[in-house]
Design a protein around this motif. Sequence first.
Motif, short mmCIF file in Angstrom:
data_model
loop_
_atom_site.label_atom_id
_atom_site.label_comp_id
_atom_site.label_asym_id
_atom_site.label_seq_id
_atom_site.Cartn_x
_atom_site.Cartn_y
_atom_site.Cartn_z
N ILE A 141 5.66 108.71 -39.13
CA ILE A 141 5.46 108.06 -40.43
C ILE A 141 6.19 106.72 -40.39
CG2 ILE A 141 5.75 108.24 -42.93
CD1 ILE A 141 3.92 110.44 -41.75
N ARG A 142 5.39 105.67 -40.48
CA ARG A 142 5.99 104.34 -40.41
C ARG A 142 6.64 103.96 -41.73
NH1 ARG A 142 0.54 101.73 -38.07
NH2 ARG A 142 -0.26 103.30 -39.53
N ARG A 143 7.49 102.95 -41.64
CA ARG A 143 8.16 102.48 -42.84
C ARG A 143 7.26 101.44 -43.52
NH1 ARG A 143 14.00 101.16 -42.62
NH2 ARG A 143 14.50 100.67 -44.75
N TYR A 144 6.92 101.71 -44.75
CA TYR A 144 6.19 100.71 -45.54
C TYR A 144 6.84 100.60 -46.90
CZ TYR A 144 2.55 100.47 -42.08
OH TYR A 144 1.88 100.25 -40.91
N LYS A 145 7.01 99.37 -47.31
CA LYS A 145 7.63 99.13 -48.61
C LYS A 145 6.86 99.85 -49.72
CE LYS A 145 9.78 94.98 -48.64
NZ LYS A 145 9.45 93.55 -48.49
N ILE A 148 9.39 112.10 -36.88
CA ILE A 148 10.05 110.81 -37.04
C ILE A 148 9.46 110.10 -38.25
CG2 ILE A 148 10.54 108.57 -35.98
CD1 ILE A 148 10.44 109.98 -33.24
N ASN A 149 10.33 109.75 -39.18
CA ASN A 149 9.93 109.08 -40.41
C ASN A 149 10.70 107.79 -40.57
OD1 ASN A 149 8.96 108.63 -43.16
ND2 ASN A 149 11.01 109.25 -43.82
N ASN A 150 10.01 106.80 -41.16
CA ASN A 150 10.67 105.56 -41.55
C ASN A 150 10.92 104.65 -40.34
OD1 ASN A 150 11.45 103.97 -43.65
ND2 ASN A 150 13.34 105.07 -44.12
N HIS A 196 5.82 102.73 -49.83
CA HIS A 196 6.31 104.09 -50.10
C HIS A 196 7.47 104.07 -51.10
CE1 HIS A 196 3.81 106.27 -47.35
NE2 HIS A 196 4.30 105.73 -46.26
N SER A 197 8.42 103.15 -50.87
CA SER A 197 9.55 103.13 -51.81
C SER A 197 9.12 102.58 -53.18
CB SER A 197 10.75 102.38 -51.24
OG SER A 197 10.34 101.32 -50.43
N ARG A 198 8.22 101.63 -53.15
CA ARG A 198 7.71 101.09 -54.42
C ARG A 198 6.96 102.19 -55.19
NH1 ARG A 198 4.00 97.14 -52.91
NH2 ARG A 198 5.59 96.05 -51.71
N GLY A 237 20.88 113.57 -46.31
CA GLY A 237 20.14 112.96 -47.41
C GLY A 237 19.46 111.67 -46.96
N GLY A 238 18.40 111.31 -47.65
CA GLY A 238 17.78 110.00 -47.43
C GLY A 238 16.92 109.89 -46.19
N VAL A 239 16.60 111.02 -45.55
CA VAL A 239 15.80 110.95 -44.31
C VAL A 239 14.30 110.98 -44.59
CG1 VAL A 239 17.60 111.99 -42.87
CG2 VAL A 239 15.85 113.47 -43.93
N GLY A 240 13.94 111.25 -45.84
CA GLY A 240 12.52 111.23 -46.20
C GLY A 240 11.93 112.60 -46.51
N LYS A 241 12.76 113.59 -46.80
CA LYS A 241 12.22 114.92 -47.13
C LYS A 241 11.27 114.87 -48.32
CE LYS A 241 16.39 116.55 -47.61
NZ LYS A 241 17.16 115.46 -46.96
N THR A 242 11.71 114.21 -49.38
CA THR A 242 10.90 114.19 -50.60
C THR A 242 9.64 113.35 -50.38
OG1 THR A 242 12.87 114.50 -51.93
CG2 THR A 242 10.94 113.62 -53.07
N THR A 243 9.80 112.23 -49.71
CA THR A 243 8.65 111.36 -49.42
C THR A 243 7.61 112.12 -48.59
OG1 THR A 243 10.14 109.46 -49.42
CG2 THR A 243 8.00 109.16 -48.34
N VAL A 244 8.08 112.82 -47.56
CA VAL A 244 7.15 113.56 -46.69
C VAL A 244 6.53 114.73 -47.46
CG1 VAL A 244 7.04 115.06 -44.64
CG2 VAL A 244 8.22 112.85 -44.52
#
Length: 219
Positions: free
Chosen positions: A174-178, A143-145, A180-182, A58-65
Amino acid sequence: MQAAVHVVSIDPQGSTIWWANRLSDLPFDFSQEHQTPENLAILKDSGAQVHVVANQKGGVGKTTVTLNLAAVVADVLKGASTLRHVFIDTPGSLQDENLLLEALKYAHDVIVPMPPEPLAFDPTARTIEQVIQPTGIPYRVLINNWDPRDGQVDLEDTRAYIDAQGWPSLKSVIRRYKVHSRASAEGKVVTQYEENKPSFKAREDFYRLAIELRYGGAA
Ligand SMILES: Nc1ncnc2c1ncn2[C@@H]1O[C@H](COP(=O)(O)OP(=O)(O)O)[C@@H](O)[C@H]1O
Ligand SMILES: [Mg+2]
């Protein structure tokens, strides 16, 4: 009109359930099918390419991607009048492996998001070796985040690990950008981000990924 892109979540805990209620203006069709995974059989005859996004951590970015890649592909294919790409977001748990296996029955390829963190290596290896490789379906690790401010070391170590396993991987990161979470809190996808520099970079990563995958057609 039939949208060119459809996103399906089969994650019972899917934050996409929550997303779907929030996204007023989805650039793709969306459905939640964890209770009726047999509905995925419809995909067989749809003629669309089916992409499964999977990692049993969980939390690896499946939904985000899933959502952001789907948004970008939908943007590239706007105006198309037939279904071309289906993205399936899957559960990040071992208990729901049967749901993942069901999705893999219809998959043309699999994307495996993985953060550049050693803690994610073993669970990712399990998903790839025990679940994905036995199906023979082509897969690629993404590679994400990755946070560029942390420097290149994490990224290089992760690439070295992936290569040592012999896993095919995507060049795009996919780089980490705030943002995305916002954005996920606001129910927005990358094509709907505001116009500023971090948003531009965040969006750029997904366009670059779509081009590498050739999901919008050959470059
Ligand atoms: N590239 C990224 N940049 C910033 N935050 C991210 C990124 N990828 C994922 N996240 C955040 O990490 C958390 C987990 O991501 P999520 O896509 O829900 O993972 P999964 O679906 O694999 O459980 C979410 O809060 C999400 O906003
Ligand atoms: Mg998820």
